[in-house]
Design an enzyme around this catalytic site. Sequence first.
Site, PDB file in Angstrom:
ATOM      1  N   ARG A   1     -23.017  15.743  44.881  1.00  0.00           N
ATOM      2  CA  ARG A   1     -22.954  15.671  46.331  1.00  0.00           C
ATOM      3  C   ARG A   1     -21.496  15.796  46.750  1.00  0.00           C
ATOM      4  O   ARG A   1     -20.590  15.317  46.053  1.00  0.00           O
ATOM      5  CB  ARG A   1     -23.540  14.359  46.860  1.00  0.00           C
ATOM      6  CG  ARG A   1     -25.046  14.233  46.735  1.00  0.00           C
ATOM      7  CD  ARG A   1     -25.772  15.209  47.657  1.00  0.00           C
ATOM      8  NE  ARG A   1     -27.221  14.981  47.685  1.00  0.00           N
ATOM      9  CZ  ARG A   1     -28.100  15.589  46.914  1.00  0.00           C
ATOM     10  NH1 ARG A   1     -27.667  16.462  46.000  1.00  0.00           N
ATOM     11  NH2 ARG A   1     -29.394  15.332  47.026  1.00  0.00           N
TER      12      ARG A   1
ATOM     13  N   ASP B   1     -20.700  23.529  44.257  1.00  0.00           N
ATOM     14  CA  ASP B   1     -22.007  23.884  44.806  1.00  0.00           C
ATOM     15  C   ASP B   1     -22.345  22.990  45.992  1.00  0.00           C
ATOM     16  O   ASP B   1     -23.282  23.265  46.730  1.00  0.00           O
ATOM     17  CB  ASP B   1     -23.093  23.769  43.737  1.00  0.00           C
ATOM     18  CG  ASP B   1     -24.434  24.294  44.226  1.00  0.00           C
ATOM     19  OD1 ASP B   1     -24.473  25.445  44.706  1.00  0.00           O
ATOM     20  OD2 ASP B   1     -25.442  23.556  44.154  1.00  0.00           O
TER      21      ASP B   1
ATOM     22  N   GLY C   1     -29.776  13.130  34.122  1.00  0.00           N
ATOM     23  CA  GLY C   1     -30.572  14.297  33.767  1.00  0.00           C
ATOM     24  C   GLY C   1     -29.762  15.570  33.694  1.00  0.00           C
ATOM     25  O   GLY C   1     -29.863  16.331  32.713  1.00  0.00           O
TER      26      GLY C   1
ATOM     27  N   HIS D   1     -24.862  25.368  47.862  1.00  0.00           N
ATOM     28  CA  HIS D   1     -25.875  24.387  47.437  1.00  0.00           C
ATOM     29  C   HIS D   1     -27.163  25.100  46.995  1.00  0.00           C
ATOM     30  O   HIS D   1     -28.275  24.726  47.385  1.00  0.00           O
ATOM     31  CB  HIS D   1     -26.183  23.394  48.565  1.00  0.00           C
ATOM     32  CG  HIS D   1     -26.682  22.065  48.068  1.00  0.00           C
ATOM     33  ND1 HIS D   1     -26.477  20.889  48.735  1.00  0.00           N
ATOM     34  CD2 HIS D   1     -27.375  21.728  46.943  1.00  0.00           C
ATOM     35  CE1 HIS D   1     -27.026  19.879  48.072  1.00  0.00           C
ATOM     36  NE2 HIS D   1     -27.570  20.365  46.967  1.00  0.00           N
TER      37      HIS D   1
ATOM     38  N   GLU E   1     -20.835  19.474  54.722  1.00  0.00           N
ATOM     39  CA  GLU E   1     -21.801  20.482  54.292  1.00  0.00           C
ATOM     40  C   GLU E   1     -22.815  20.704  55.404  1.00  0.00           C
ATOM     41  O   GLU E   1     -23.371  19.715  55.905  1.00  0.00           O
ATOM     42  CB  GLU E   1     -22.500  20.032  53.011  1.00  0.00           C
ATOM     43  CG  GLU E   1     -23.405  21.087  52.412  1.00  0.00           C
ATOM     44  CD  GLU E   1     -24.013  20.684  51.070  1.00  0.00           C
ATOM     45  OE1 GLU E   1     -25.249  20.796  50.942  1.00  0.00           O
ATOM     46  OE2 GLU E   1     -23.247  20.264  50.180  1.00  0.00           O
TER      47      GLU E   1
END
Length: 311
Positions: free
Chosen positions: A224, A248, A138, A272, A253
Site C-alpha cells: 500500500r 505499484d 503470502g 496498481h 493514489e
Amino acid sequence: MTIPVAVAPEVPDELRAAIEAGGGELAALADARALVWVSEAGGFPEQLPTGIEWVQLPAAGIEDFVAAGVLERHPGVRFTSAAGAFSATVAEHALALLLAGVRYLPEHLRATTWRQQDFLPHVGTLRGSTVAVVGAGGIGKALIPSLLTLGAEVIAVNRSGRPVTGSGIPDGITTVPAERLDTVWPVADHVVVAAPATPATAHLVGSAELALLRPNSWVINVARGSLIDTEALVAALRAGTIGGAGLDVTDPEPLPDGHPLWALPNVIITPHDSNPPQVRVAAFAAHVRENVRRFAAGDDLLAPVDPSTGY
C-alpha cells in the site's frame, strides 16, 4: 450437509460455482451462515443476520473495512481476507519491477540511440545481492523462491520473527522480527515492501530508512502506498541516495498528473495492476471454494483476520 452461503451485493457466476464446489449452496442473506462480500467497505451492511458466523472479504488488504468499523460492528463474526489468494501474481509483478530497476530498463526503454557506455556502469544483477522482503506473508513467501533461484540472498521480515517456511523456501532462511527492522536497512541491497497497511506500518519507509540504503538500492512497493513516505522517497530519488523505486501503489493514489514521481527517471510506476482482473476473479473464486470447504468441515479457515492487528 450443505452450507448456506450468501454472496453480496451481486453474485458473480464464478463465485456461485465456487461455493457449490466447496460444499455450499447459494442462499439469501437472511438464511445464510456465511457471507462472501464482493464490494467496497462503504456498502457493507450495518447489521448482519444473527445466523451469520463467517464473512469472507474480497481483498488481501482490509484497511478500508477496519477504518469503516466493519469488524468492530460485528465482534461475534469470524472474518477472513483474501490474503494469499493473489500472492503469486503480485509476487511476479514485484520481481518484474525489481529486475527492471536493477537491469536499468527504464533508461534502456527511453533510449533512441546506442548508449552502451552510458548504461553499463548502472546495469546490475540480483545474483549475490541481498534483498529484504519486508512483510513475508503470502506475497513474500511467493516471491522468496524466485529471488533465491536468481542467486540473491533474502532477509525475510515478519511480525513474529519465526522462520519463514513454504514451498521452495529452504530451512534456515534469515528471518527478522519487525521490531528489529532497523537492523535490516544497512545490510540490504534492495527492499521489497509487501506488509499490510495498518497504523503501525504507516511510513514504515521514511527518510531515516532510505538514508541507510545504498546508491544502487531499489525499493519496490506492492503493498500500500501509505507504507512509504512519498516526500522522503522523492527527496532520496532526486539526491541519488537510492538507485530507484518500483511502485505499484502510491500515496496519494491515484497518483495525480504532475506529481514529481512521474518526472523522475529512476522510478517505475504501474497503476496498481499487479493483480489484474482477468486473473483476480479466478484466484478469489479458488480461495472462496477452499474456505467454504473448510467451513463446512469445521477446519481452520484461510487468512483469518485478527481484529487486534487489523489484518
